[in-house]
Design an enzyme around this catalytic site. Structure first.
Site, short mmCIF file in Angstrom:
data_model
loop_
_atom_site.label_atom_id
_atom_site.label_comp_id
_atom_site.label_asym_id
_atom_site.label_seq_id
_atom_site.Cartn_x
_atom_site.Cartn_y
_atom_site.Cartn_z
N TRP A 97 38.99 -1.23 -4.52
CA TRP A 97 39.60 0.08 -4.23
C TRP A 97 41.09 -0.07 -4.03
CZ3 TRP A 97 36.47 3.18 -6.18
CH2 TRP A 97 35.09 3.10 -5.97
N ASP A 164 43.53 3.85 3.47
CA ASP A 164 42.27 4.35 2.90
C ASP A 164 41.16 3.93 3.86
OD1 ASP A 164 39.91 4.82 1.53
OD2 ASP A 164 40.43 3.61 -0.23
N LYS A 188 30.93 8.37 2.81
CA LYS A 188 30.43 7.11 3.33
C LYS A 188 29.98 7.27 4.78
CE LYS A 188 31.66 4.97 -0.51
NZ LYS A 188 33.07 4.80 -0.83
C1 LIG Z 1 33.98 4.66 -2.06
C2 LIG Z 1 35.39 4.30 -1.82
C3 LIG Z 1 36.44 4.84 -2.61
C4 LIG Z 1 36.19 5.76 -3.77
O1 LIG Z 1 35.85 7.01 -3.36
P1 LIG Z 1 35.61 8.22 -4.39
O2 LIG Z 1 35.38 9.35 -3.44
O3 LIG Z 1 34.43 7.85 -5.22
O4 LIG Z 1 36.83 8.38 -5.21
C5 LIG Z 1 37.73 4.49 -2.28
N1 LIG Z 1 38.00 3.66 -1.27
C6 LIG Z 1 37.03 3.11 -0.51
C7 LIG Z 1 37.39 2.20 0.61
C8 LIG Z 1 35.70 3.43 -0.77
O5 LIG Z 1 34.72 2.89 0.00
#
Ligand SMILES: *Cc1c(COP(=O)(O)O)cnc(C)c1O
Length: 352
Positions: A97, A164, A188
């Site tokens: 990511w 993030d 998540k």
């Molecule tokens: C799942 C995830 C993403 C991607 O998320 P999307 O909503 O599918 O774009 C980005 N960063 C992290 C840390 C993730 O766990």
């Protein structure tokens, strides 16, 4: 079923029940939540409540804005540099990511990767690096969902710190005011797919210099209070219910104690059991996603049979790394982790 899915992750059962009920009859209106205007006062109240829960759970004040957008965390990889990369940006590369965020930033300008753990397949968090003082911001990924590493404390940062937090937001206490911008795809740890939460310091808005498409401009979404265009009402509603559930149970401190206990239970068994081995450095282990492999990979089918018998689902590692990954998000209780630990014990007895 015992669902260890890495994402979308599990939600509290009572939240699923409340969300189902609202699909049929929202707030005793006789109308489905899915069929009403987002401009109605009851829907606006949902957004207001979600924002106020985010602020109170993270203990942030009115110097921050909280908005819900679409496009996933992945769109934030582009929106962040589009809005804020003017001179140069600094990134820490701790996984897939983070790498994707770096790739998008490079489209907008000078992007310096201050450190990377790619040479050891992202099995640790780099700690020795310096952050350039002329960067517009420093971007990190607190929890690396695919590899199972996590930063629970954060570097002192001479420039605005961006993070993030898609896979560990609200999972433990931290000082949110050390960040200028936090974003998280809600699917998540706080809701279903379809919404991304962005928290940003209001003073950052003065730094937007580019002429941007409206949909990519944070200032426009803040001005529109997440309703510049038709928002993902259902995803925000379920997030609000989940945050309410968290708040009623004791907030982030309660989540932290529970997540620490779950992680301790799982990792103690992992370290004790001769049939399994963890794949990341001990000090960087994530409380949210625990990655491991079998010491005898040829016994994988036998282990999977036991998992199936125990009604365990979602334990496969990400397709890019293989092995196994136990995701233990906020909604998971410790009894579920115990079910997995018991399976690991019986696997060792059968194979020891
Ligand atoms: C799942 C995830 C993403 C991607 O998320 P999307 O909503 O599918 O774009 C980005 N960063 C992290 C840390 C993730 O766990």
């Amino acid at each position: 079923m015992h669902n260890f899915s890495a994402g979308p992750g599990i939600l509290p059962k009572e939240v699923l029940q409340q969300a189902s009920a609202a699909c049929l009859d929202f707030n005793n209106s006789g109308l489905s939540l899915l069929e009403v205007s987002h401009r109605g006062k009851d829907v606006i109240a949902v957004f207001d409540r979600a924002v106020s829960l985010v602020k109170s759970l993270l203990e942030i004040g009115d110097d921050y804005s909280v908005i819900f957008l679409q496009g996933g965390a992945s769109l934030q990889f582009s929106m962040v540099p589009a809005n804020f990369l003017n001179n140069k940006a600094a990134y820490l590369n701790t996984g897939v990511w983070a790498s994707k965020a770096i790739k998008e930033a490079k489209l907008y300008g000078n992007t310096e990767v201050v450190a990377s753990s790619e040479d050891r397949n992202f099995s640790f968090i780099p700690k020795e690096y310096s952050i350039p003082t002329d960067a517009d911001y420093f971007h990190i990924t607190s929890n690396n969902t695919i590899y199972g590493t996590q930063m629970r404390t954060f570097p002192k940062c001479p420039v605005p710190l961006f993070c993030d937090m898609s896979s560990d937001i609200f999972s433990h206490r931290f000082d949110a005011t050390q960040f200028d911008l936090i974003y998280a795809g809600v699917q998540k740890n706080m809701g279903p797919a379809g919404a991304t939460m962005v928290i940003l310091k209001k003073e950052l808005l003065q730094k937007i210099k580019r002429t941007l498409p409206s949909m990519l401009n944070y200032a426009i979404h803040i001005e529109g209070e997440s309703m510049f265009n038709t928002p993902p009402v259902f995803a925000v509603y379920v997030s609000m219910l989940t945050l309410d559930w968290l708040d009623k149970n004791g907030g982030v401190e309660w989540a932290e104690n529970r997540n620490r206990a779950k992680a301790n239970l799982f990792y103690s068994e992992l370290d004790r059991n001769s049939q399994f081995v963890g794949t990341v450095d001990l000090e960087d282990r994530s409380w949210m996603n625990a990655n491991f492999v079998l010491t005898a990979p040829e016994k994988e089918a036998a282990f999977k049979t036991l998992l199936k018998q125990a009604k365990i689902s979602g334990l496969d590692g990400h397709r890019s790394v293989g092995g196994f990954r136990a995701s233990m998000y906020n909604a998971m209780d410790i009894e579920t982790v115990q079910v997995l630990v018991d399976v690991m014990k019986s696997f060792e007895q059968n194979n020891g």
